[in-house]
Design a protein around this motif. Structure first.
Motif, PDB file in Angstrom:
ATOM      1  N   PHE A  95      -4.854   6.644  -3.230  1.00  0.00           N
ATOM      2  CA  PHE A  95      -4.570   5.439  -2.790  1.00  0.00           C
ATOM      3  C   PHE A  95      -3.688   4.685  -3.940  1.00  0.00           C
ATOM      4  CE2 PHE A  95      -8.183   6.329  -0.080  1.00  0.00           C
ATOM      5  CZ  PHE A  95      -7.571   6.144   1.056  1.00  0.00           C
ATOM      6  N   LEU A 121       0.384   5.419  -0.191  1.00  0.00           N
ATOM      7  CA  LEU A 121      -0.741   6.508   0.016  1.00  0.00           C
ATOM      8  C   LEU A 121      -0.035   7.911  -0.338  1.00  0.00           C
ATOM      9  CD1 LEU A 121      -2.554   5.887   3.239  1.00  0.00           C
ATOM     10  CD2 LEU A 121      -3.181   5.145   1.017  1.00  0.00           C
ATOM     11  N   ILE A 165      -2.306   0.925  -4.280  1.00  0.00           N
ATOM     12  CA  ILE A 165      -2.472  -0.599  -3.822  1.00  0.00           C
ATOM     13  C   ILE A 165      -1.824  -1.349  -4.831  1.00  0.00           C
ATOM     14  CG2 ILE A 165      -3.814  -2.212  -2.830  1.00  0.00           C
ATOM     15  CD1 ILE A 165      -5.875   0.246  -2.403  1.00  0.00           C
ATOM     16  N   SER A 169      -6.461   4.744  -6.896  1.00  0.00           N
ATOM     17  CA  SER A 169      -7.987   5.259  -6.663  1.00  0.00           C
ATOM     18  C   SER A 169      -7.947   6.661  -7.508  1.00  0.00           C
ATOM     19  CB  SER A 169      -8.403   5.366  -5.506  1.00  0.00           C
ATOM     20  OG  SER A 169      -7.460   6.390  -4.726  1.00  0.00           O
ATOM     21  N   LEU A 183       0.880  -1.095   0.013  1.00  0.00           N
ATOM     22  CA  LEU A 183       0.188  -0.150  -0.067  1.00  0.00           C
ATOM     23  C   LEU A 183       0.898   1.217   0.079  1.00  0.00           C
ATOM     24  CD1 LEU A 183      -2.984   1.391   0.578  1.00  0.00           C
ATOM     25  CD2 LEU A 183      -2.391   1.310   2.855  1.00  0.00           C
ATOM     26  N   CYS A 217     -10.611   1.415  -7.102  1.00  0.00           N
ATOM     27  CA  CYS A 217      -9.166   1.727  -7.780  1.00  0.00           C
ATOM     28  C   CYS A 217      -8.924   1.070  -9.199  1.00  0.00           C
ATOM     29  CB  CYS A 217      -8.083   0.909  -6.777  1.00  0.00           C
ATOM     30  SG  CYS A 217      -8.310   1.770  -5.268  1.00  0.00           S
ATOM     31  N   VAL A 237     -11.179   0.627  -1.609  1.00  0.00           N
ATOM     32  CA  VAL A 237     -10.843   1.306  -0.276  1.00  0.00           C
ATOM     33  C   VAL A 237     -12.209   1.850   0.147  1.00  0.00           C
ATOM     34  CG1 VAL A 237      -9.647   2.773   0.755  1.00  0.00           C
ATOM     35  CG2 VAL A 237      -8.534   1.701  -1.206  1.00  0.00           C
TER      36      VAL A 237
END
Length: 133
Positions: free
Chosen positions: A38, A23, A40, A83, A21, A71, A53
């Motif tokens: 996000f 961010l 991922i 996302s 992950l 996402c 998410v």
């Protein structure tokens, strides 16, 4: 106005279900909002499924899988999912969230597969970058 602070890349590598992950949280002290994206890494999807998410804030679905933030990926970047940017008030404070995998159209929330372990926690400070726990 004052320039916005540069986005901070926050990285947390997890070995839970092979999930990584990242961010990106960009808070503008003048705008009173934070832009959260996000990113991922997830290989646990099947055809027709996507990564989402969902979390405690209404902007990320208020724990309702049918309102989770989708996402997107492509053959070129898979297994990386990104996302759309979510805008949160800078005074949001702490939010909790989880990653889940469900049908790409989001129409079967009951069959969603939720990330294991405790909820992730993100602090949205006023006008500064955030930290992931």
């Amino acid at each position: 106005g004052a320039p916005f602070p540069t986005p901070r890349q926050l990285t947390e590598q997890l070995l839970v279900d092979g999930l990584g992950l990242r961010l990106c949280l960009d808070c503008g002290s003048m705008s009173g909002t934070c832009a959260l994206t996000f990113q991922i890494e997830c290989v646990a999807t099947k055809p027709g499924e996507a990564v989402f998410v969902v979390g405690s804030a209404p902007e990320i679905g208020a724990w309702d899988p049918s309102k989770a933030v989708p996402c997107l990926t492509s053959a070129k970047v898979f297994p990386n999912w990104t996302s759309q940017t979510v805008t949160l008030p800078a005074k949001t404070g702490n939010i909790e969230f989880k990653v889940l995998v469900q049908a790409a159209d989001g129409k079967k929330p009951a069959s969603a597969r939720w990330e294991g372990g405790p909820n992730r926690c993100l602090s949205i400070p006023e006008g500064k970058g955030g930290l992931v726990q």
